[in-house]
Design a protein around this motif. Structure first.
Motif, PDB file in Angstrom:
ATOM      1  N   GLU A   1     -10.582  -0.466  17.370  1.00 16.68           N
ATOM      2  CA  GLU A   1     -11.359  -1.462  18.098  1.00 16.68           C
ATOM      3  C   GLU A   1     -10.533  -2.719  18.378  1.00 16.68           C
ATOM      4  O   GLU A   1     -10.591  -3.275  19.474  1.00 16.68           O
ATOM      5  CB  GLU A   1     -12.617  -1.845  17.313  1.00 16.68           C
ATOM      6  CG  GLU A   1     -13.559  -2.690  18.139  1.00 16.68           C
ATOM      7  CD  GLU A   1     -14.165  -3.870  17.431  1.00 16.68           C
ATOM      8  OE1 GLU A   1     -14.159  -3.882  16.192  1.00 16.68           O
ATOM      9  OE2 GLU A   1     -14.628  -4.786  18.143  1.00 16.68           O
ATOM     10  N   LYS A   2      -9.756  -3.149  17.390  1.00 21.32           N
ATOM     11  CA  LYS A   2      -8.937  -4.361  17.558  1.00 21.32           C
ATOM     12  C   LYS A   2      -7.937  -4.193  18.693  1.00 21.32           C
ATOM     13  O   LYS A   2      -7.710  -5.113  19.481  1.00 21.32           O
ATOM     14  CB  LYS A   2      -8.202  -4.674  16.248  1.00 21.32           C
ATOM     15  CG  LYS A   2      -9.036  -5.416  15.257  1.00 21.32           C
ATOM     16  CD  LYS A   2      -8.153  -6.011  14.148  1.00 21.32           C
ATOM     17  CE  LYS A   2      -8.953  -6.984  13.301  1.00 21.32           C
ATOM     18  NZ  LYS A   2     -10.072  -6.331  12.597  1.00 21.32           N
ATOM     19  N   ILE A   3      -7.314  -3.012  18.750  1.00 17.10           N
ATOM     20  CA  ILE A   3      -6.341  -2.764  19.819  1.00 17.10           C
ATOM     21  C   ILE A   3      -7.021  -2.796  21.192  1.00 17.10           C
ATOM     22  O   ILE A   3      -6.531  -3.402  22.141  1.00 17.10           O
ATOM     23  CB  ILE A   3      -5.639  -1.405  19.616  1.00 17.10           C
ATOM     24  CG1 ILE A   3      -4.764  -1.460  18.361  1.00 17.10           C
ATOM     25  CG2 ILE A   3      -4.803  -1.018  20.837  1.00 17.10           C
ATOM     26  CD1 ILE A   3      -4.135  -0.123  18.004  1.00 17.10           C
TER      27      ILE A   3
ATOM     28  N   HIS B   1     -16.301  -0.569  19.370  1.00 15.59           N
ATOM     29  CA  HIS B   1     -16.886  -1.683  18.617  1.00 15.59           C
ATOM     30  C   HIS B   1     -18.125  -1.178  17.870  1.00 15.59           C
ATOM     31  O   HIS B   1     -18.316  -1.449  16.677  1.00 15.59           O
ATOM     32  CB  HIS B   1     -17.257  -2.820  19.574  1.00 15.59           C
ATOM     33  CG  HIS B   1     -18.076  -3.900  18.943  1.00 15.59           C
ATOM     34  ND1 HIS B   1     -17.552  -4.813  18.066  1.00 15.59           N
ATOM     35  CD2 HIS B   1     -19.397  -4.184  19.023  1.00 15.59           C
ATOM     36  CE1 HIS B   1     -18.511  -5.621  17.646  1.00 15.59           C
ATOM     37  NE2 HIS B   1     -19.639  -5.260  18.214  1.00 15.59           N
TER      38      HIS B   1
ATOM     39  N   ALA C   1     -11.716   0.507  12.841  1.00 18.64           N
ATOM     40  CA  ALA C   1     -11.558  -0.949  12.953  1.00 18.64           C
ATOM     41  C   ALA C   1     -10.251  -1.282  13.682  1.00 18.64           C
ATOM     42  O   ALA C   1     -10.193  -2.170  14.551  1.00 18.64           O
ATOM     43  CB  ALA C   1     -11.583  -1.580  11.563  1.00 18.64           C
ATOM     44  N   TRP C   2      -9.204  -0.546  13.343  1.00 16.96           N
ATOM     45  CA  TRP C   2      -7.896  -0.726  13.972  1.00 16.96           C
ATOM     46  C   TRP C   2      -7.993  -0.405  15.470  1.00 16.96           C
ATOM     47  O   TRP C   2      -7.519  -1.156  16.336  1.00 16.96           O
ATOM     48  CB  TRP C   2      -6.912   0.213  13.262  1.00 16.96           C
ATOM     49  CG  TRP C   2      -5.475   0.048  13.585  1.00 16.96           C
ATOM     50  CD1 TRP C   2      -4.904  -0.894  14.394  1.00 16.96           C
ATOM     51  CD2 TRP C   2      -4.405   0.872  13.103  1.00 16.96           C
ATOM     52  NE1 TRP C   2      -3.555  -0.713  14.444  1.00 16.96           N
ATOM     53  CE2 TRP C   2      -3.220   0.362  13.660  1.00 16.96           C
ATOM     54  CE3 TRP C   2      -4.334   1.977  12.250  1.00 16.96           C
ATOM     55  CZ2 TRP C   2      -1.968   0.936  13.407  1.00 16.96           C
ATOM     56  CZ3 TRP C   2      -3.096   2.535  11.991  1.00 16.96           C
ATOM     57  CH2 TRP C   2      -1.929   2.031  12.560  1.00 16.96           C
TER      58      TRP C   2
ATOM     59  N   LEU D   1      -9.773  -4.299  22.027  1.00 17.28           N
ATOM     60  CA  LEU D   1     -10.192  -5.662  22.372  1.00 17.28           C
ATOM     61  C   LEU D   1      -8.996  -6.449  22.898  1.00 17.28           C
ATOM     62  O   LEU D   1      -9.090  -7.150  23.916  1.00 17.28           O
ATOM     63  CB  LEU D   1     -10.809  -6.349  21.146  1.00 17.28           C
ATOM     64  CG  LEU D   1     -11.351  -7.756  21.394  1.00 17.28           C
ATOM     65  CD1 LEU D   1     -12.490  -7.729  22.413  1.00 17.28           C
ATOM     66  CD2 LEU D   1     -11.845  -8.386  20.088  1.00 17.28           C
ATOM     67  N   ALA D   2      -7.859  -6.313  22.221  1.00 19.08           N
ATOM     68  CA  ALA D   2      -6.642  -6.996  22.677  1.00 19.08           C
ATOM     69  C   ALA D   2      -6.279  -6.511  24.082  1.00 19.08           C
ATOM     70  O   ALA D   2      -5.913  -7.316  24.957  1.00 19.08           O
ATOM     71  CB  ALA D   2      -5.492  -6.720  21.701  1.00 19.08           C
TER      72      ALA D   2
ATOM     73  N   ASP E   1       0.967   0.099  21.981  1.00 12.31           N
ATOM     74  CA  ASP E   1      -0.417   0.206  21.498  1.00 12.31           C
ATOM     75  C   ASP E   1      -1.088   1.479  21.996  1.00 12.31           C
ATOM     76  O   ASP E   1      -1.970   2.016  21.340  1.00 12.31           O
ATOM     77  CB  ASP E   1      -1.231  -1.016  21.937  1.00 12.31           C
ATOM     78  CG  ASP E   1      -0.832  -2.273  21.178  1.00 12.31           C
ATOM     79  OD1 ASP E   1      -0.517  -2.140  19.983  1.00 12.31           O
ATOM     80  OD2 ASP E   1      -0.827  -3.353  21.779  1.00 12.31           O
TER      81      ASP E   1
ATOM     82  N   TRP F   1     -13.889  -0.090  24.745  1.00 11.97           N
ATOM     83  CA  TRP F   1     -13.911  -1.102  23.673  1.00 11.97           C
ATOM     84  C   TRP F   1     -15.338  -1.254  23.146  1.00 11.97           C
ATOM     85  O   TRP F   1     -15.573  -1.264  21.935  1.00 11.97           O
ATOM     86  CB  TRP F   1     -13.397  -2.475  24.159  1.00 11.97           C
ATOM     87  CG  TRP F   1     -13.783  -3.501  23.134  1.00 11.97           C
ATOM     88  CD1 TRP F   1     -13.242  -3.670  21.899  1.00 11.97           C
ATOM     89  CD2 TRP F   1     -14.895  -4.401  23.224  1.00 11.97           C
ATOM     90  NE1 TRP F   1     -13.942  -4.624  21.200  1.00 11.97           N
ATOM     91  CE2 TRP F   1     -14.953  -5.088  21.994  1.00 11.97           C
ATOM     92  CE3 TRP F   1     -15.825  -4.700  24.214  1.00 11.97           C
ATOM     93  CZ2 TRP F   1     -15.919  -6.058  21.740  1.00 11.97           C
ATOM     94  CZ3 TRP F   1     -16.794  -5.661  23.959  1.00 11.97           C
ATOM     95  CH2 TRP F   1     -16.832  -6.332  22.726  1.00 11.97           C
TER      96      TRP F   1
END
Lengths: 154, 426
Positions: free
Chosen positions: B360-362, B339, B357-358, B364-365, B375, B335
């Protein structure tokens, strides 16, 4: 208005390049070194000095993270958040800094003393975690060192 | 082997101060330049070709071959440019800083010899803004070299002239990509350019331009001075020279060492970095910075050269390694890497800015226990979607290298985050 010294320094850089636009990044850094940041008015003045449009210059300014388009505190702390520092605990250092100064990353203290910014790898990974305040590099940080370091910057 | 030769770091002072020009010359400095100036420029390029020097910035392209693409002779466009890529921003990398701070004349001599080989009249050192100490010492060294006649008009009476300037960059990782760097030097947003034309033919302001990493350039005058055969014997690999290897992470002695190219990962980790700290178990390593695939325990005997690291499924990259230990979460680490890449994407092409960006969001979640099994499919999809050929430059393919290898080697850790709905390390 660009000061005489700023103009002189920009002119010195102009001698190193074949055209005026090439020095626009140097010019913004020259102004920022004296004023802390680059305001809309500064963008206008630099663009005029170099024969560029303000829109073009602002397009360049907003690409680069070390050109600040907002005011900053008297001291700027860059906290490395890249991978080696992350492994070595930079999140704890960051939390301690934010708590001690009462601000968040990207923010400034209410008294205008500090601005805290995250920064990519500062190239001292063998001494992680690290941060840089006004160009001074601090290495092998842990939470206990934060207070004495901050006390050096008034 | 005889006592190990360390041409790049033998001048470095234990007190960390820079070697000044007098000490540099006493140690044989600027001899390579003197010798080069007595040769034909093409013969200098030929020596570099025969030395098997490959680029030390990450891509590993053969240096002499790159120079041979530059138009030469009376009809070649003027001026030609030489640029030192001193934009060391690959996370985990700290080798060029050590060279510039400790021995700035070495870079200047290497650049002047390289400039002579391609007959470049003007040079720039493109230095990242955070390297304040390097800037100060390079500025002083350039002034010293000018005064002594190693830079400027008619160098040492040879008729060859080379003007060298320091450019302080204003940030952004993409500036390390050579065509983005050229746009930054021209005072533009640092988006990469289409290739071809390659910079060797049409680079800065449309003129022939060579861009080389700092460590690469620091080798050049040694090759001229001592010969390509000597250079090849420094190495334990098919490619010539030594390499600066760095280690960071939870090892006993993080640091940087100049060793024969092809030294094994195990030797670097155990003998030089002192092994893992606090009895922690080694789990993996990014062998050459943030944009290289993880290697794991089964790869520890890999010789760290261009060919062998590639065979093991990764890249030598910058040769500065980041160690993952068992006390550190692999998902959190990936992550952190994504990031960085999502933030540093220049925004020019959609797969890169949107896909990263997508991704990174996954991640982080997932790190905070909020991801689902599906995911993982999306992450795998992204590693294919951002593979070479699908994006404008090499940034996004590099960005997904650590992710694709983490999904392969640490899949159990990804599953645990999903099943336990939390990070087991937090």
């Amino acid at each position: 208005m660009l000061t005489a010294e700023e103009q002189k320094e920009i002119n010195e850089e102009l001698a190193h390049y074949p055209n005026k636009q090439a020095v626009c990044i140097d010019a913004m850094l020259i102004v920022q070194r004296r004023r802390g940041w680059v305001s809309d008015e500064d963008i206008h003045d630099i663009a005029e000095f170099l024969g560029m449009s303000t829109a073009d210059l602002d397009g360049v300014a907003t690409f680069y993270n070390l050109i600040r388009r907002k005011p900053v505190g008297r001291h700027v702390a860059l906290i490395c958040d890249s991978v080696s520092c992350w492994i070595m605990g930079c999140e704890r250092v960051r939390d301690q800094l934010c708590a001690r100064l009462g601000t968040t990353l990207g923010g400034s203290t209410a008294d205008g003393r500090f601005t805290l910014l995250p920064n990519v790898c500062l190239g001292a990974c063998d001494h992680a975690p690290v941060m840089m305040i006004d160009g001074d590099l601090y290495t092998n940080l842990d939470e206990r060192q934060i207070d004495p370091i901050l006390d050096r910057y008034k | 082997m005889s006592p190990m030769e360390r041409p790049l770091t033998s001048n470095l002072r234990p007190d960390g101060n820079a070697v000044d020009i007098a000490a540099y010359e006493r140690a044989g400095g600027y001899e390579g330049l003197r010798k080069a100036l007595t040769m034909q420029p093409q013969d200098v390029t030929e020596l570099v070709k025969r030395s098997s020097l490959k680029g030390r910035g990450g891509a590993g392209f053969p240096t002499g071959m790159k120079w041979s693409f530059v138009p030469m002779g009376a009809n070649a466009p003027k001026p030609k440019y030489l640029v030192a890529n001193a934009d060391e921003m690959e996370p985990g990398t700290f080798k060029d800083r050590v060279l510039m701070e400790g021995d700035p004349h070495q870079l200047i001599e290497g650049m002047t010899v390289a400039a002579y080989a391609i007959q470049a009249e003007v040079g720039y050192i493109f230095l990242r803004g955070e390297y304040r100490c390097s800037a100060q010492r390079l500025r002083a060294a350039v002034a010293e070299a000018k005064e002594r006649g190693f830079l400027g008009h008619n160098i040492l009476g040879s008729g060859f002239g080379f003007e060298l300037h320091l450019h302080i960059s204003a940030g952004r990782y993409i500036c390390g990509e050579e065509t983005a760097l050229l746009n930054a030097l021209e005072g533009k947003r640092a988006h990469p350019r289409t290739k071809p034309p390659f910079p060797q033919v049409s680079g800065l302001w449309g003129k022939p331009t060579i861009v080389q990493n700092v460590e690469t350039l620091c080798n050049v005058h040694h090759i001229v001075n001592k010969g390509p055969e000597w250079f090849r014997t420094l190495s334990r690999s098919g490619d010539g020279g030594t390499k600066l290897y760095g280690v960071s992470g939870k090892v006993n002695r993080p640091g940087l060492w100049e060793l024969p190219l092809g030294t094994t990962l195990r030797e670097i980790l155990e003998e030089h970095a002192g092994g893992m700290r606090d009895g922690l178990r080694f789990r993996g390593v990014l062998p050459g910075g943030a944009s290289t695939d993880f290697l794991v325990e089964q790869h520890l005997d890999t010789p760290m050269d261009y060919t062998e690291v590639q065979k093991a499924g990764s890249r030598l990259g910058t040769g500065t390694m980041v160690i993952l230990d068992e006390g550190t979460c692999p998902v959190g680490m990936v992550w952190n890497l994504e990031h960085f890449f999502a933030q540093e994407s220049c925004g020019w092409c959609t797969p890169c800015w949107s896909g990263l960006a997508w991704t990174e969001k996954i991640l982080l979640a997932m790190e905070y226990g909020k991801a689902e099994e599906s995911d993982l499919d999306t992450l795998r999809f992204q590693t294919k979607f951002l593979a070479p050929g699908n994006t404008f430059c090499a940034f996004a393919p590099g960005a997904v290298e650590p992710l694709q290898s983490a999904l392969k080697y640490f899949s159990g850790d990804f599953h645990r985050h999903i099943e336990e709905k939390r990070c087991p390390w937090r």
